[in-house]
Design a protein around this motif. Structure first.
Motif, PDB file in Angstrom:
ATOM      1  N   GLU A 155      33.488  40.266  41.291  1.00 58.46           N
ATOM      2  CA  GLU A 155      34.454  39.643  42.200  1.00 58.46           C
ATOM      3  C   GLU A 155      35.488  38.806  41.447  1.00 58.46           C
ATOM      4  N   GLN A 156      36.102  39.430  40.464  1.00 53.99           N
ATOM      5  CA  GLN A 156      37.102  38.766  39.635  1.00 53.99           C
ATOM      6  C   GLN A 156      38.467  39.397  39.886  1.00 53.99           C
ATOM      7  N   THR A 157      39.447  38.580  40.267  1.00 57.81           N
ATOM      8  CA  THR A 157      40.806  39.074  40.450  1.00 57.81           C
ATOM      9  C   THR A 157      41.438  39.300  39.083  1.00 57.81           C
ATOM     10  N   VAL A 158      41.817  40.542  38.815  1.00 54.68           N
ATOM     11  CA  VAL A 158      42.432  40.898  37.541  1.00 54.68           C
ATOM     12  C   VAL A 158      43.936  40.670  37.586  1.00 54.68           C
ATOM     13  N   PHE A 159      44.554  40.995  38.723  1.00 52.91           N
ATOM     14  CA  PHE A 159      45.998  40.803  38.879  1.00 52.91           C
ATOM     15  C   PHE A 159      46.311  40.622  40.354  1.00 52.91           C
ATOM     16  N   ARG A 160      47.266  39.719  40.640  1.00 54.40           N
ATOM     17  CA  ARG A 160      47.713  39.523  42.015  1.00 54.40           C
ATOM     18  C   ARG A 160      49.203  39.219  42.011  1.00 54.40           C
ATOM     19  N   SER A 161      49.949  39.943  42.835  1.00 56.50           N
ATOM     20  CA  SER A 161      51.365  39.665  43.043  1.00 56.50           C
ATOM     21  C   SER A 161      51.630  39.724  44.541  1.00 56.50           C
ATOM     22  N   GLU A 162      52.894  39.609  44.913  1.00 59.92           N
ATOM     23  CA  GLU A 162      53.249  39.668  46.326  1.00 59.92           C
ATOM     24  C   GLU A 162      52.965  41.037  46.928  1.00 59.92           C
ATOM     25  N   THR A 163      52.910  42.065  46.078  1.00 57.36           N
ATOM     26  CA  THR A 163      52.773  43.430  46.589  1.00 57.36           C
ATOM     27  C   THR A 163      51.510  44.151  46.143  1.00 57.36           C
ATOM     28  N   LEU A 164      50.753  43.606  45.179  1.00 57.22           N
ATOM     29  CA  LEU A 164      49.612  44.335  44.628  1.00 57.22           C
ATOM     30  C   LEU A 164      48.485  43.389  44.249  1.00 57.22           C
ATOM     31  N   VAL A 165      47.249  43.833  44.520  1.00 56.18           N
ATOM     32  CA  VAL A 165      46.053  43.114  44.075  1.00 56.18           C
ATOM     33  C   VAL A 165      45.131  44.115  43.378  1.00 56.18           C
ATOM     34  N   ILE A 166      44.621  43.727  42.206  1.00 55.38           N
ATOM     35  CA  ILE A 166      43.615  44.511  41.485  1.00 55.38           C
ATOM     36  C   ILE A 166      42.394  43.623  41.313  1.00 55.38           C
ATOM     37  N   GLU A 167      41.274  44.063  41.828  1.00 58.00           N
ATOM     38  CA  GLU A 167      40.048  43.261  41.844  1.00 58.00           C
ATOM     39  C   GLU A 167      38.937  44.013  41.119  1.00 58.00           C
ATOM     40  N   LEU A 168      38.317  43.364  40.144  1.00 56.26           N
ATOM     41  CA  LEU A 168      37.117  43.905  39.509  1.00 56.26           C
ATOM     42  C   LEU A 168      35.947  43.499  40.386  1.00 56.26           C
ATOM     43  N   LEU A 188      36.547  48.972  40.441  1.00 59.54           N
ATOM     44  CA  LEU A 188      37.733  48.188  40.760  1.00 59.54           C
ATOM     45  C   LEU A 188      38.276  48.592  42.116  1.00 59.54           C
ATOM     46  N   ARG A 189      38.800  47.617  42.847  1.00 60.24           N
ATOM     47  CA  ARG A 189      39.488  47.878  44.118  1.00 60.24           C
ATOM     48  C   ARG A 189      40.939  47.428  43.993  1.00 60.24           C
ATOM     49  N   MET A 190      41.829  48.173  44.660  1.00 60.66           N
ATOM     50  CA  MET A 190      43.247  47.851  44.636  1.00 60.66           C
ATOM     51  C   MET A 190      43.806  47.907  46.050  1.00 60.66           C
ATOM     52  N   ALA A 191      44.821  47.103  46.286  1.00 57.91           N
ATOM     53  CA  ALA A 191      45.529  47.129  47.563  1.00 57.91           C
ATOM     54  C   ALA A 191      46.994  46.828  47.308  1.00 57.91           C
ATOM     55  N   ALA A 192      47.867  47.574  47.967  1.00 57.60           N
ATOM     56  CA  ALA A 192      49.310  47.363  47.838  1.00 57.60           C
ATOM     57  C   ALA A 192      49.913  47.284  49.234  1.00 57.60           C
ATOM     58  N   ARG A 193      50.989  46.504  49.369  1.00 55.18           N
ATOM     59  CA  ARG A 193      51.639  46.373  50.666  1.00 55.18           C
ATOM     60  C   ARG A 193      53.156  46.417  50.496  1.00 55.18           C
ATOM     61  N   HIS A 194      53.801  46.792  51.584  1.00 60.55           N
ATOM     62  CA  HIS A 194      55.260  46.809  51.622  1.00 60.55           C
ATOM     63  C   HIS A 194      55.768  45.414  51.970  1.00 60.55           C
TER      64      HIS A 194
END
Length: 206
Positions: free
Chosen positions: A38-51, A65-71
């Motif tokens: 449950e470690q966040t590898v990267f987070r921005s306004e449009t993308l999250v990458i979670e280990l 790893l899980r990823m999510a992107a938004r408009h």
């Protein structure tokens, strides 16, 4: 004499069972022990990458790893390209015969002794058997892809295989994905629980 007759039995070659070395993938006969990272590898306004988690074995470990992107309003010019990239991300791994493309997602690890492994170096030599033992860590892609979404949201997942097992101390996990606006980013992962979980791996059938 019958017109139809049974053909003679086909002689089959003896099957040669090749035992894959631990740097090729998880052992076939062991049930790994799961650790919630449950470690966040990267987070921005449009993308999250979670280990999200790790499945540990005596000599190696699989990361999920899980990823999510938004408009987001104002970045519509790149949203559809990024959405397609997330869905088709499995096709964007490094090719040694071409220059490294921005669409290529890159993962890596660096151990405390300075040794490192990346998914750009995951191709292993199958010309010799057994294959030669690598000189450093091996990080390999083990599956994943887009998991679904809408016109304004999409999620995905990746599985990565790491050999050898990380030491029971902090090590670095790295990601870079220029096409998604991800610069080279490092996060620290504590290998203590992963190393402890490796001792709980057990055979499927005792």
């Amino acid at each position: 004499m019958s017109f139809f007759y049974e053909p003679p039995p086909r002689r089959r070659k003896a099957e040669v069972v090749k035992e894959h070395p631990p740097w090729h993938g998880p052992p076939d006969d062991l049930l790994g022990a799961t650790v919630g990272v449950e470690q966040t590898v990267f987070r921005s306004e449009t993308l999250v990458i979670e280990l999200a988690s790790a499945v540990a074995f005596p000599e190696n470990v699989k990361f999920h790893l899980r990823m999510a992107a938004r408009h987001v309003e104002g970045v519509n010019d790149v949203w559809w390209r990024r959405r397609d990239l997330m869905f088709g991300g499995l096709h964007h791994w490094g090719n040694p015969d071409r220059p490294l493309e921005d669409e290529t997602i890159r993962f890596g690890v660096r151990f405390p002794d300075g040794s490192k492994g990346t998914t750009l170096e995951e191709k292993l030599d199958f010309d010799d058997w057994p294959p030669p033992r690598p000189t450093g860590p091996v990080l390999r892609h083990r599956g994943g892809g887009g998991g679904g979404g809408t016109n304004s949201f999409i999620s995905g997942h990746w599985d990565l295989w790491l050999w050898p097992l990380p030491p029971p101390e902090p090590f670095e996990f790295a990601v870079e994905w220029p096409a998604f606006g991800v610069p080279l980013t490092f996060v620290e992962i504590d290998g203590t629980e992963i190393a402890a979980a490796a001792g709980r791996a057990r055979p499927y059938w005792p």
